[in-house]
Design a protein around this motif. Structure first.
Motif, PDB file in Angstrom:
ATOM      1  N   SER A  40      -3.874   1.206  10.924  1.00 22.28           N
ATOM      2  CA  SER A  40      -2.318   1.493   9.780  1.00 22.28           C
ATOM      3  C   SER A  40      -2.219  -0.318   9.248  1.00 22.28           C
ATOM      4  N   GLY A  41      -0.965  -0.152   9.111  1.00 22.13           N
ATOM      5  CA  GLY A  41      -0.472  -1.767   8.805  1.00 22.13           C
ATOM      6  C   GLY A  41      -0.831  -2.655   9.926  1.00 22.13           C
ATOM      7  N   ALA A  42       0.331  -1.547  10.949  1.00 20.40           N
ATOM      8  CA  ALA A  42       0.067  -2.653  12.070  1.00 20.40           C
ATOM      9  C   ALA A  42      -1.048  -3.223  12.664  1.00 20.40           C
ATOM     10  N   ASP A  43      -2.327  -1.839  12.689  1.00 24.40           N
ATOM     11  CA  ASP A  43      -3.290  -2.945  12.967  1.00 24.40           C
ATOM     12  C   ASP A  43      -3.786  -4.301  11.746  1.00 24.40           C
TER      13      ASP A  43
ATOM     14  N   THR B  35       9.857  10.060  11.910  1.00 23.51           N
ATOM     15  CA  THR B  35       8.974  10.535  13.038  1.00 23.51           C
ATOM     16  C   THR B  35       7.097  10.182  12.793  1.00 23.51           C
ATOM     17  N   ASN B  36       6.851  10.319  14.211  1.00 25.60           N
ATOM     18  CA  ASN B  36       4.966  10.543  13.893  1.00 25.60           C
ATOM     19  C   ASN B  36       4.883  11.713  14.052  1.00 25.60           C
ATOM     20  N   ARG B  37       6.167  12.736  14.850  1.00 30.06           N
ATOM     21  CA  ARG B  37       5.528  14.070  15.127  1.00 30.06           C
ATOM     22  C   ARG B  37       6.504  15.513  14.089  1.00 30.06           C
TER      23      ARG B  37
ATOM     24  N   GLY C 117       1.067  -0.930   0.150  1.00 27.62           N
ATOM     25  CA  GLY C 117      -0.323  -0.213  -0.020  1.00 27.62           C
ATOM     26  C   GLY C 117       0.874   0.989   0.134  1.00 27.62           C
ATOM     27  N   ILE C 118       2.419   1.113  -0.386  1.00 30.61           N
ATOM     28  CA  ILE C 118       2.124   2.741  -0.264  1.00 30.61           C
ATOM     29  C   ILE C 118       3.802   2.609  -1.313  1.00 30.61           C
ATOM     30  N   GLU C 119       3.626   1.693  -2.437  1.00 27.40           N
ATOM     31  CA  GLU C 119       4.552   1.875  -3.585  1.00 27.40           C
ATOM     32  C   GLU C 119       5.111   2.977  -3.736  1.00 27.40           C
TER      33      GLU C 119
ATOM     34  N   ILE D  45      17.288   6.449  12.316  1.00 28.66           N
ATOM     35  CA  ILE D  45      16.731   7.150  13.525  1.00 28.66           C
ATOM     36  C   ILE D  45      15.634   7.394  13.608  1.00 28.66           C
ATOM     37  N   ASP D  46      14.828   6.417  14.683  1.00 28.69           N
ATOM     38  CA  ASP D  46      13.654   6.337  15.010  1.00 28.69           C
ATOM     39  C   ASP D  46      12.951   7.111  16.170  1.00 28.69           C
ATOM     40  N   GLU D  47      12.223   7.911  15.789  1.00 23.39           N
ATOM     41  CA  GLU D  47      11.419   8.967  17.338  1.00 23.39           C
ATOM     42  C   GLU D  47      12.529  10.198  16.684  1.00 23.39           C
TER      43      GLU D  47
ATOM     44  N   GLY E 282       4.801   9.955   9.212  1.00 26.64           N
ATOM     45  CA  GLY E 282       3.837   9.650   9.375  1.00 26.64           C
ATOM     46  C   GLY E 282       3.150   9.189  10.450  1.00 26.64           C
ATOM     47  N   PRO E 283       1.633   8.631  10.304  1.00 29.62           N
ATOM     48  CA  PRO E 283       1.424   8.387  11.841  1.00 29.62           C
ATOM     49  C   PRO E 283       2.517   6.790  12.050  1.00 29.62           C
ATOM     50  N   PRO E 284       1.727   6.300  13.655  1.00 30.45           N
ATOM     51  CA  PRO E 284       3.302   4.935  13.764  1.00 30.45           C
ATOM     52  C   PRO E 284       2.231   3.790  13.174  1.00 30.45           C
ATOM     53  N   GLY E 285       2.914   3.375  13.660  1.00 27.69           N
ATOM     54  CA  GLY E 285       2.934   1.524  12.409  1.00 27.69           C
ATOM     55  C   GLY E 285       2.533   0.920  10.396  1.00 27.69           C
ATOM     56  N   THR E 286       2.736   2.440   9.916  1.00 30.73           N
ATOM     57  CA  THR E 286       2.854   2.627   8.357  1.00 30.73           C
ATOM     58  C   THR E 286       3.676   1.692   7.376  1.00 30.73           C
ATOM     59  N   GLY E 287       4.754   1.457   8.851  1.00 29.16           N
ATOM     60  CA  GLY E 287       5.818   1.179   7.470  1.00 29.16           C
ATOM     61  C   GLY E 287       6.926   1.328   7.105  1.00 29.16           C
ATOM     62  N   LYS E 288       7.215   2.672   8.385  1.00 26.11           N
ATOM     63  CA  LYS E 288       8.923   3.034   7.704  1.00 26.11           C
ATOM     64  C   LYS E 288       9.535   2.330   8.403  1.00 26.11           C
ATOM     65  N   THR E 289       9.737   1.555   9.426  1.00 28.07           N
ATOM     66  CA  THR E 289      10.937   0.786  10.012  1.00 28.07           C
ATOM     67  C   THR E 289      10.780   0.293   8.773  1.00 28.07           C
ATOM     68  N   MET E 290       9.301  -0.728   8.757  1.00 27.46           N
ATOM     69  CA  MET E 290      10.140  -1.958   7.399  1.00 27.46           C
ATOM     70  C   MET E 290      10.606  -1.735   5.792  1.00 27.46           C
ATOM     71  N   LEU E 291      10.338  -0.379   5.473  1.00 27.84           N
ATOM     72  CA  LEU E 291      11.078   0.191   4.330  1.00 27.84           C
ATOM     73  C   LEU E 291      12.690   0.611   4.689  1.00 27.84           C
TER      74      LEU E 291
ATOM     75  N   ILE F 197      -0.681 -10.157   2.112  1.00 27.39           N
ATOM     76  CA  ILE F 197       0.946 -10.218   2.855  1.00 27.39           C
ATOM     77  C   ILE F 197       1.110 -11.008   4.222  1.00 27.39           C
ATOM     78  N   HIS F 198       0.188 -10.780   4.987  1.00 30.74           N
ATOM     79  CA  HIS F 198       0.368 -11.392   6.535  1.00 30.74           C
ATOM     80  C   HIS F 198      -0.833 -12.533   6.901  1.00 30.74           C
ATOM     81  N   THR F 199      -1.502 -12.716   5.852  1.00 26.72           N
ATOM     82  CA  THR F 199      -1.780 -13.195   5.484  1.00 26.72           C
ATOM     83  C   THR F 199      -1.561 -15.353   4.798  1.00 26.72           C
TER      84      THR F 199
HETATM   85  P1  ATP Z   1       6.207   3.744  14.235  1.00 25.04           P
HETATM   86  O1  ATP Z   1       6.060   5.113  13.772  1.00 25.04           O
HETATM   87  O2  ATP Z   1       5.671   3.420  15.499  1.00 25.04           O
HETATM   88  O3  ATP Z   1       7.441   3.103  14.454  1.00 25.04           O
HETATM   89  P2  ATP Z   1       6.205   2.260  11.758  1.00 25.04           P
HETATM   90  O4  ATP Z   1       5.614   3.553  11.086  1.00 25.04           O
HETATM   91  O5  ATP Z   1       8.225   2.630  12.152  1.00 25.04           O
HETATM   92  O6  ATP Z   1       5.246   2.714  13.668  1.00 25.04           O
HETATM   93  P3  ATP Z   1       6.686  -0.079  11.492  1.00 25.04           P
HETATM   94  O7  ATP Z   1       7.437  -0.968  12.327  1.00 25.04           O
HETATM   95  O8  ATP Z   1       6.984  -0.774  10.192  1.00 25.04           O
HETATM   96  O9  ATP Z   1       5.931   0.818  11.592  1.00 25.04           O
HETATM   97  O10 ATP Z   1       5.658  -1.221  10.867  1.00 25.04           O
HETATM   98  C1  ATP Z   1       5.839  -1.958  12.299  1.00 25.04           C
HETATM   99  C2  ATP Z   1       4.224  -3.292  11.861  1.00 25.04           C
HETATM  100  O11 ATP Z   1       3.303  -3.137  11.064  1.00 25.04           O
HETATM  101  C3  ATP Z   1       4.820  -3.921  10.776  1.00 25.04           C
HETATM  102  O12 ATP Z   1       6.004  -5.292  11.510  1.00 25.04           O
HETATM  103  C4  ATP Z   1       4.003  -4.730  10.026  1.00 25.04           C
HETATM  104  O13 ATP Z   1       3.793  -6.176  10.629  1.00 25.04           O
HETATM  105  C5  ATP Z   1       2.960  -3.689   9.886  1.00 25.04           C
HETATM  106  N1  ATP Z   1       2.998  -3.202   8.951  1.00 25.04           N
HETATM  107  C6  ATP Z   1       3.022  -1.406   9.124  1.00 25.04           C
HETATM  108  N2  ATP Z   1       2.798  -1.084   7.677  1.00 25.04           N
HETATM  109  C7  ATP Z   1       3.011  -1.475   7.126  1.00 25.04           C
HETATM  110  C8  ATP Z   1       2.809  -2.191   5.498  1.00 25.04           C
HETATM  111  N3  ATP Z   1       2.334  -0.984   4.934  1.00 25.04           N
HETATM  112  N4  ATP Z   1       2.490  -3.003   5.018  1.00 25.04           N
HETATM  113  C9  ATP Z   1       2.215  -4.453   5.322  1.00 25.04           C
HETATM  114  N5  ATP Z   1       3.456  -4.962   7.031  1.00 25.04           N
HETATM  115  C10 ATP Z   1       2.740  -3.410   7.554  1.00 25.04           C
END
Ligand code: ATP
Length: 270
Positions: free
Chosen positions: A223-226, A163-165, A21-23, A116-118, A58-67, A199-201
C-alpha cells in the motif's frame, strides 16, 4: 473528552501533490467536495444539490485520510477528524452527544471538512457486528444521519467518511442525501507505487543510480503506507551504516525487514 476524540487541524499541510497513484479518486473527491466549497454558485445556478456525504472505501493505508486533508487544505477549510471507534463503548447518550458536538464545532469553524474514519464502527449491519446490535451504537448512528439530513446541502460543511470494511456497512447510510457518493480507493498498481516512492523520497539524499521502477514492480500488494515505511526504513539502514546517502540496496533491505516484521506480528497474534 472532546479534545481527545476530535482532532482539529485548522490548516492541514497535505497537498494533492503529496498523493500518488489515485488520480481518478482525487478527481472525484475534488468534484464532489472541493467544487461545492469553492464554487457553490455553480450548483445553485444549475439547480442541483451537491452530494451530501462522500464515502471513501478501500484497504488500510491507501491515502483516504490524505485525500480528505488535501481537500481541506485546498479549500482553506478546517479539517475535523473523528474516528467511529471513539464513539462506541461510551456512557449512555455520550456517542450521540459527541456527534452533536462534532457538527457544532464544524458550524463554528465553517468552512470545514468533517472526516469520520472507521464509520463501520457505528454503521455496521446489525448482523455483522456485536457492537452495532447495541442500542447505544444505533442511537449514535441515528444522530449522525439526522445531523446530515438537517443541514443545508449548500452550506460550507462537507462530510467525508472512510471505511476498510465496506461490505459490513448498513445500507441505510448509503441512501440518497446521505453518503451517496462512493469512491473506492484501491491499493496502487506498480506505476502508482513508483509515484509514491518519488513523493516520499523527494527530501531524501539518494545515491546516484537509485530508481524505483523495478522495486515498484516487485512489491506487489504494497500500500502507499507500506511504500512510505520502506522509505523511512531505507533511511535507517543508511544511518546504521554511517552513510548520508541512501542506496538502492537500502530500499531492498527495508522491504525485506518490513515483510519479516509483518510475518512476526502475524505469528504473535496467532
Ligand atoms: P486507514 O484506512 O488505515 O486509516 P488511509 O487510507 O486513511 O488508511 P492514510 O492515513 O491516508 O491512509 O495513509 C497513511 C500514510 O501512508 C500517509 O500519511 C502517507 O504517508 C502514506 N500514503 C498512503 N497512501 C498514499 C498515497 N496514495 N500517496 C502517497 N502516500 C501515501
Amino acid at each position: 473528552v472532546r479534545a481527545r476524540v476530535m482532532q482539529v487541524d485548522q490548516s492541514p499541510s497535505v497537498t494533492y501533490q503529496d498523493i500518488g497513484g489515485i488520480e481518478e479518486q482525487m478527481d472525484e473527491v475534488r468534484e464532489t467536495v472541493e467544487m461545492p466549497l469553492k464554487s457553490p454558485e455553480m450548483f445553485e445556478d444549475v439547480g442541483i444539490d451537491p452530494p451530501s456525504g462522500v464515502l471513501l472505501h478501500g484497504p488500510p493505508g491507501t491515502g483516504k485520510t490524505m485525500l480528505a486533508k488535501a481537500v481541506a487544505n485546498e479549500t482553506d477549510a478546517t479539517f475535523i477528524k473523528m474516528a467511529g471507534s471513539e464513539l462506541v463503548h461510551k456512557f449512555i447518550g455520550e456517542g450521540s452527544k459527541l456527534v452533536r458536538d462534532l457538527f457544532d464545532l464544524a458550524r463554528q469553524e465553517e468552512p470545514a471538512v468533517v472526516f469520520i474514519d472507521e464509520i463501520d464502527a457505528i454503521a455496521a449491519k446489525r448482523t455483522e457486528s456485536k457492537t452495532s446490535g447495541d442500542a447505544e451504537v444505533q442511537r449514535t448512528m441515528m444522530q449522525l444521519l439526522s445531523e446530515m439530513d438537517g443541514f443545508d446541502d449548500r452550506g460550507e460543511i462537507r462530510i467525508i467518511a472512510a471505511t476498510n470494511r465496506f461490505d459490513m456497512l448498513d445500507r441505510a447510510i448509503l441512501r440518497p442525501g446521505r453518503f451517496d457518493r462512493l469512491i473506492e480507493v484501491p491499493k496502487p498498481d506498480a506505476d502508482g507505487r513508483r509515484q509514491i516512492f518519488q513523493i516520499h523520497t523527494r527530501d531524501m539524499n539518494l545515491a546516484d543510480g537509485v530508481e524505483f521502477d523495478e522495486l515498484a514492480e516487485e512489491i506487489d500488494e504494497a500500500s502507499g503506507a507500506d511504500v512510505k515505511a520502506i522509505c523511512t526504513e531505507a533511511g535507517m539502514f543508511a544511518i546504521r551504516d554511517g552513510r548520508t546517502e541512501v542506496q538502492m540496496t537500502d530500499f531492498y533491505d527495508a522491504w525485506e525487514k518490513i515483510q519479516q516484521d509483518e510475518s512476526e506480528e502475524e505469528d504473535v497474534s496467532r
